[in-house]
Design an enzyme around this catalytic site. Structure first.
Site, PDB file in Angstrom:
ATOM      1  CG  ASP A  48      -1.892  -1.200   1.179  1.00  0.00           C
ATOM      2  OD1 ASP A  48      -2.243  -1.649   0.069  1.00  0.00           O
ATOM      3  OD2 ASP A  48      -2.244  -1.698   2.264  1.00  0.00           O
ATOM      4  CE  LYS A  51       2.630  -2.988  -4.064  1.00  0.00           C
ATOM      5  NZ  LYS A  51       2.205  -2.454  -2.763  1.00  0.00           N
ATOM      6  CB  ALA A  74      -2.764  -6.684  -5.103  1.00  0.00           C
ATOM      7  N   GLY A  75      -4.536  -4.376  -3.778  1.00  0.00           N
ATOM      8  CA  GLY A  75      -5.477  -3.308  -4.089  1.00  0.00           C
ATOM      9  C   GLY A  75      -4.658  -2.109  -4.517  1.00  0.00           C
ATOM     10  CG  HIS A  76      -1.990  -2.286  -6.944  1.00  0.00           C
ATOM     11  ND1 HIS A  76      -1.142  -2.952  -7.766  1.00  0.00           N
ATOM     12  CD2 HIS A  76      -1.730  -2.749  -5.695  1.00  0.00           C
ATOM     13  CE1 HIS A  76      -0.401  -3.800  -7.063  1.00  0.00           C
ATOM     14  NE2 HIS A  76      -0.751  -3.700  -5.802  1.00  0.00           N
ATOM     15  CB  THR A  77      -5.624   3.593  -5.583  1.00  0.00           C
ATOM     16  OG1 THR A  77      -5.994   2.668  -4.572  1.00  0.00           O
ATOM     17  CG2 THR A  77      -6.756   4.563  -5.838  1.00  0.00           C
ATOM     18  CD  GLN A 258       0.349  -9.156  -2.227  1.00  0.00           C
ATOM     19  OE1 GLN A 258       1.082  -9.814  -2.950  1.00  0.00           O
ATOM     20  NE2 GLN A 258      -0.894  -8.894  -2.576  1.00  0.00           N
ATOM     21  CB  THR A 334      -8.236  -5.633  -0.847  1.00  0.00           C
ATOM     22  OG1 THR A 334      -7.293  -5.302  -1.863  1.00  0.00           O
ATOM     23  CG2 THR A 334      -8.800  -7.020  -1.123  1.00  0.00           C
ATOM     24  N   GLY A 336     -11.387  -2.633   2.958  1.00  0.00           N
ATOM     25  CA  GLY A 336     -11.979  -1.491   3.647  1.00  0.00           C
ATOM     26  C   GLY A 336     -11.576  -1.405   5.116  1.00  0.00           C
ATOM     27  NE  ARG A 337      -8.347  -6.251   6.492  1.00  0.00           N
ATOM     28  CZ  ARG A 337      -7.405  -7.197   6.506  1.00  0.00           C
ATOM     29  NH1 ARG A 337      -7.222  -7.944   7.580  1.00  0.00           N
ATOM     30  NH2 ARG A 337      -6.643  -7.389   5.448  1.00  0.00           N
ATOM     31  CG  LEU A 366       6.721  14.883   1.552  1.00  0.00           C
ATOM     32  CD1 LEU A 366       7.722  14.119   2.411  1.00  0.00           C
ATOM     33  CD2 LEU A 366       7.474  15.822   0.611  1.00  0.00           C
ATOM     34  CB  VAL A 448       3.365  16.228  -3.320  1.00  0.00           C
ATOM     35  CG1 VAL A 448       4.755  16.282  -2.701  1.00  0.00           C
ATOM     36  CG2 VAL A 448       3.457  16.564  -4.813  1.00  0.00           C
TER      37      VAL A 448
HETATM   38  P1  GDP Z   1      -0.458   0.059  -3.516  1.00  0.00           P
HETATM   39  O1  GDP Z   1      -1.144  -1.141  -2.972  1.00  0.00           O
HETATM   40  O2  GDP Z   1       0.997   0.103  -3.191  1.00  0.00           O
HETATM   41  O3  GDP Z   1      -0.717   0.276  -4.975  1.00  0.00           O
HETATM   42  O4  GDP Z   1      -1.106   1.310  -2.777  1.00  0.00           O
HETATM   43  P2  GDP Z   1      -2.676   1.555  -2.532  1.00  0.00           P
HETATM   44  O5  GDP Z   1      -3.271   2.041  -3.807  1.00  0.00           O
HETATM   45  O6  GDP Z   1      -3.305   0.412  -1.848  1.00  0.00           O
HETATM   46  O7  GDP Z   1      -2.621   2.698  -1.441  1.00  0.00           O
HETATM   47  C1  GDP Z   1      -2.070   3.958  -1.696  1.00  0.00           C
HETATM   48  C2  GDP Z   1      -3.173   5.030  -1.511  1.00  0.00           C
HETATM   49  O8  GDP Z   1      -2.579   6.312  -1.409  1.00  0.00           O
HETATM   50  C3  GDP Z   1      -4.126   5.117  -2.691  1.00  0.00           C
HETATM   51  O9  GDP Z   1      -5.396   5.514  -2.224  1.00  0.00           O
HETATM   52  C4  GDP Z   1      -3.522   6.227  -3.554  1.00  0.00           C
HETATM   53  O10 GDP Z   1      -4.472   6.915  -4.359  1.00  0.00           O
HETATM   54  C5  GDP Z   1      -2.979   7.146  -2.488  1.00  0.00           C
HETATM   55  N1  GDP Z   1      -1.759   7.876  -2.859  1.00  0.00           N
HETATM   56  C6  GDP Z   1      -0.711   7.442  -3.622  1.00  0.00           C
HETATM   57  N2  GDP Z   1       0.265   8.386  -3.655  1.00  0.00           N
HETATM   58  C7  GDP Z   1      -0.186   9.416  -2.897  1.00  0.00           C
HETATM   59  C8  GDP Z   1       0.390  10.677  -2.510  1.00  0.00           C
HETATM   60  O11 GDP Z   1       1.507  11.035  -2.838  1.00  0.00           O
HETATM   61  N3  GDP Z   1      -0.375  11.459  -1.687  1.00  0.00           N
HETATM   62  C9  GDP Z   1      -1.610  11.097  -1.263  1.00  0.00           C
HETATM   63  N4  GDP Z   1      -2.272  11.932  -0.449  1.00  0.00           N
HETATM   64  N5  GDP Z   1      -2.168   9.920  -1.605  1.00  0.00           N
HETATM   65  C10 GDP Z   1      -1.470   9.098  -2.398  1.00  0.00           C
HETATM   66  P1  IMO Z   2      -0.982  -4.362  -2.035  1.00  0.00           P
HETATM   67  O1  IMO Z   2      -0.547  -4.968  -3.351  1.00  0.00           O
HETATM   68  C1  IMO Z   2      -1.059  -4.743   2.325  1.00  0.00           C
HETATM   69  C2  IMO Z   2      -1.826  -8.758   3.973  1.00  0.00           C
HETATM   70  C3  IMO Z   2      -3.148  -9.043   4.660  1.00  0.00           C
HETATM   71  C4  IMO Z   2      -2.669 -10.019   5.737  1.00  0.00           C
HETATM   72  C5  IMO Z   2      -1.609 -10.838   5.004  1.00  0.00           C
HETATM   73  C6  IMO Z   2      -2.097 -12.180   4.480  1.00  0.00           C
HETATM   74  O2  IMO Z   2      -2.245  -3.580  -2.160  1.00  0.00           O
HETATM   75  O3  IMO Z   2       0.146  -3.626  -1.426  1.00  0.00           O
HETATM   76  P2  IMO Z   2      -3.546 -12.817   2.359  1.00  0.00           P
HETATM   77  O4  IMO Z   2      -4.972 -12.478   2.008  1.00  0.00           O
HETATM   78  O5  IMO Z   2      -2.557 -12.333   1.367  1.00  0.00           O
HETATM   79  O6  IMO Z   2      -3.367 -14.259   2.694  1.00  0.00           O
HETATM   80  O7  IMO Z   2      -3.276 -12.010   3.733  1.00  0.00           O
HETATM   81  O8  IMO Z   2      -1.175 -10.033   3.917  1.00  0.00           O
HETATM   82  N1  IMO Z   2      -1.909  -8.243   2.588  1.00  0.00           N
HETATM   83  C7  IMO Z   2      -1.639  -6.962   2.235  1.00  0.00           C
HETATM   84  N2  IMO Z   2      -1.303  -5.893   2.981  1.00  0.00           N
HETATM   85  N3  IMO Z   2      -1.129  -4.621   0.987  1.00  0.00           N
HETATM   86  C8  IMO Z   2      -1.433  -5.687   0.208  1.00  0.00           C
HETATM   87  O9  IMO Z   2      -1.378  -5.650  -1.147  1.00  0.00           O
HETATM   88  C9  IMO Z   2      -1.727  -6.929   0.829  1.00  0.00           C
HETATM   89  N4  IMO Z   2      -2.084  -8.163   0.389  1.00  0.00           N
HETATM   90  C10 IMO Z   2      -2.163  -8.950   1.458  1.00  0.00           C
HETATM   91  O10 IMO Z   2      -3.696  -7.870   5.222  1.00  0.00           O
HETATM   92  O11 IMO Z   2      -2.031  -9.315   6.773  1.00  0.00           O
HETATM   93 MG    MG Z   3      -2.780  -1.649  -1.846  1.00  0.00          MG
END
Ligand code: GDP
Ligand code: IMO
Ligand code: MG
Length: 469
Positions: A48, A51, A74-77, A258, A334, A336-337, A366, A448
């Protein structure tokens, strides 16, 4: 008749095979790059770190994005301004990030666990933003499937652990049970979908292995038969295809999911996911040698978060943690926790660099620290009166560690509209410089804000020119 395979004949045949593999990608606009490069984006923390957003920005300079491991845990935004001028937020769990761009090809390589229903739904939901996206996605025949029964088992296991203090806090996406089937040699792969007898055999074996009610067999077979066709049309030999792409001057971007803290081999066992998450996953999950990666780009959130259970030395359970959560909107994409929050842990980040040998680090989010009067950084651990500077990914040991913080003055001004890295407030630059020194790594950029344009690339670094600022 006997045809001798001389070298000339061999070369012609191999070139023909390569062309045949690349042809379907060319039909979707694949063009070679003037400056081909190979890049991996990984996390330095649990996950998170941004990436998805970083991959999306880099995708503009690559022709192909490949997911190599994990699944829809994974949950990527990604946030960007669409052609109608409206800010658009995309959340993807399985599709490689960056595929919203019309000329980017996506590959799910052999190491990815695929939930076919999720894949169909994600493609359908992205179609309006990126017409024809389904045609640009290719899937390894060797990738294993996540079946509904794997999700039931994940649920059952986590429910049984509830209140015992040993729940992992999984995403309940069936990742662990699907990997159990994979290593126990009873998994079902994309390639197997062509064979109804094999589908039944594998599902029967899994139902027996997990001791599930008999009706699970029929339910899962029906589900697979319903979803299999689309996957079969996307099937490729992804390891060969990636070699072909590299050999013909295409830029390939591997997107990590992850982070190292939950890596199966190196993370805080048992509070891990069941897939590799570090750079070696490119070797196992795509068949591509990691030594040939030009850029290993790491995302490091400017503070620390965790979702699920496991030791978290710099976690703040008081008002500060709540404030970081609110400012950073730290709720799982992914599940909502609520994400657990605390100050940045440099002891842990240094270890992530040892594991992954990042060539450049991007400090993300940042701007979330803009309103903090004082900003902490964990520079060491105190354990039983001893001062530690090396991270040891052992749960029991980490549980006994207390963070040693160094504090910086906050910059107390908004950074999101800063025009260049060099124009960041002095206090922010000092904070960034300290991180770079402690980690002995290039800090190539900071982000930023969540939008694709909210990145400040540092002049003269390896990211200068690779990421359009
Ligand atoms: P990932 O799993 O590594 O792809 O990251 P996630 O998407 O799960 O979580 C990153 C969150 O931070 C998302 O809601 C992004 O939209 C947000 N985000 C990413 N870069 C920035 C940033 O520089 N500033 C802010 N405020 N939010 C960001
Ligand atoms: P992204 O790609 C953060 C965590 C879960 C749990 C552990 C095992 O968005 O960065 P699983 O369902 O994989 O067997 O759960 O791994 N986890 C993550 N934490 N970002 C993720 O992916 C994760 N994918 C799994 O919360 O602790
Ligand atoms: Mg994520």
């Amino acid at each position: 008749m006997h045809t001798p395979i001389d070298t000339e004949y061999l070369r012609t045949q191999l070139a023909k095979r390569r062309d045949a593999r690349l042809e379907p990608l060319r039909a979707h606009g694949l063009r070679p790059s003037a400056e081909p490069t190979i890049t991996w984006v990984g996390d330095l923390q649990q996950g998170d770190g941004g990436k998805g957003a970083m991959t999306d920005r880099l995708a503009a300079q690559h022709q192909v994005v490949v997911r190599v491991q994990g699944g829809d845990n994974a949950g990527h935004t990604t946030v960007f301004r669409a052609s109608d001028g409206v800010d658009t937020v995309l959340k993807n769990h399985l599709l490689p990030s960056g595929m919203r761009r019309p000329d980017v090809i996506g590959i799910l390589a052999n190491g990815v666990l695929i939930n076919l229903e999720r894949l169909d739904a994600e493609l359908a939901s992205f179609e309006a933003i990126s017409p024809g996206i389904g045609g640009r996605l290719f899937v390894s025949g060797r990738a294993h499937l996540i079946l509904p029964l794997h999700r039931s088992v994940d649920d059952r296991q986590e429910a049984a652990r509830e209140g015992t203090g040993s729940e992992i806090g999984t995403t309940r996406r069936g990742i662990g049970p699907a990997n159990v089937c994979k290593v126990n040699r009873i998994g079902l792969r994309v390639h197997d979908l062509a064979d109804p007898t094999l589908i039944e055999k594998r599902i029967r074996e899994a139902v027996e292995f997990f001791d599930l009610p008999k009706d699970e067999f029929e339910r899962n077979v029906e589900w697979v038969l319903f979803h299999r066709q689309a996957a079969l049309t996307r099937e490729v030999d992804s390891a060969r295809l990636i070699d072909d792409l590299v050999a013909t001057n295409h830029s390939v971007l591997f997107e990590g999911a992850q982070g190292p803290l939950i890596d199966l081999e190196h993370g805080i066992y048992p509070y891990v996911t069941t897939s590799p998450t570090a750079v070696y996953s490119v070797g196992s999950g795509a068949g591509f040698p990691q030594q040939q990666i030009d850029h290993r780009i790491g995302v490091l959130k400017a503070y620390q978060t965790m979702v699920g259970n496991g030791a978290f030395v710099s976690e703040d359970l008081s008002e500060l943690g709540q404030r970081l959560r609110a400012e950073g909107d730290e709720f799982g994409t992914t599940t909502g926790r609520q994400r657990r929050c605390g100050w940045l842990d440099l002891v842990q980040a240094r270890w992530a660099i040892e594991v992954n040998r990042f060539t450049s680090v991007v400090i993300t989010k940042l701007d979330v620290l803009d309103s903090f009067e004082r900003i902490g950084v964990c520079v060491g651990y105190e354990r039983d009166g001893e001062l530690l500077v090396e991270f040891d990914a052992e749960h029991e040991s980490l549980e006994r560690c207390r963070p040693v913080f160094r504090y910086f003055d906050g910059w107390l001004e908004p950074t999101t509209s800063t025009s260049s890295f060099e124009r960041l407030p002095l206090a922010a630059r000092e904070f960034i410089a300290f991180i770079g020194e402690q980690l002995s790594v290039e800090i190539g950029a900071v982000t930023v804000g969540p939008r694709d344009t909210d990145i400040l690339v540092r002049t003269g670094t390896s990211l200068d020119g690779l990421v359009a600022a």
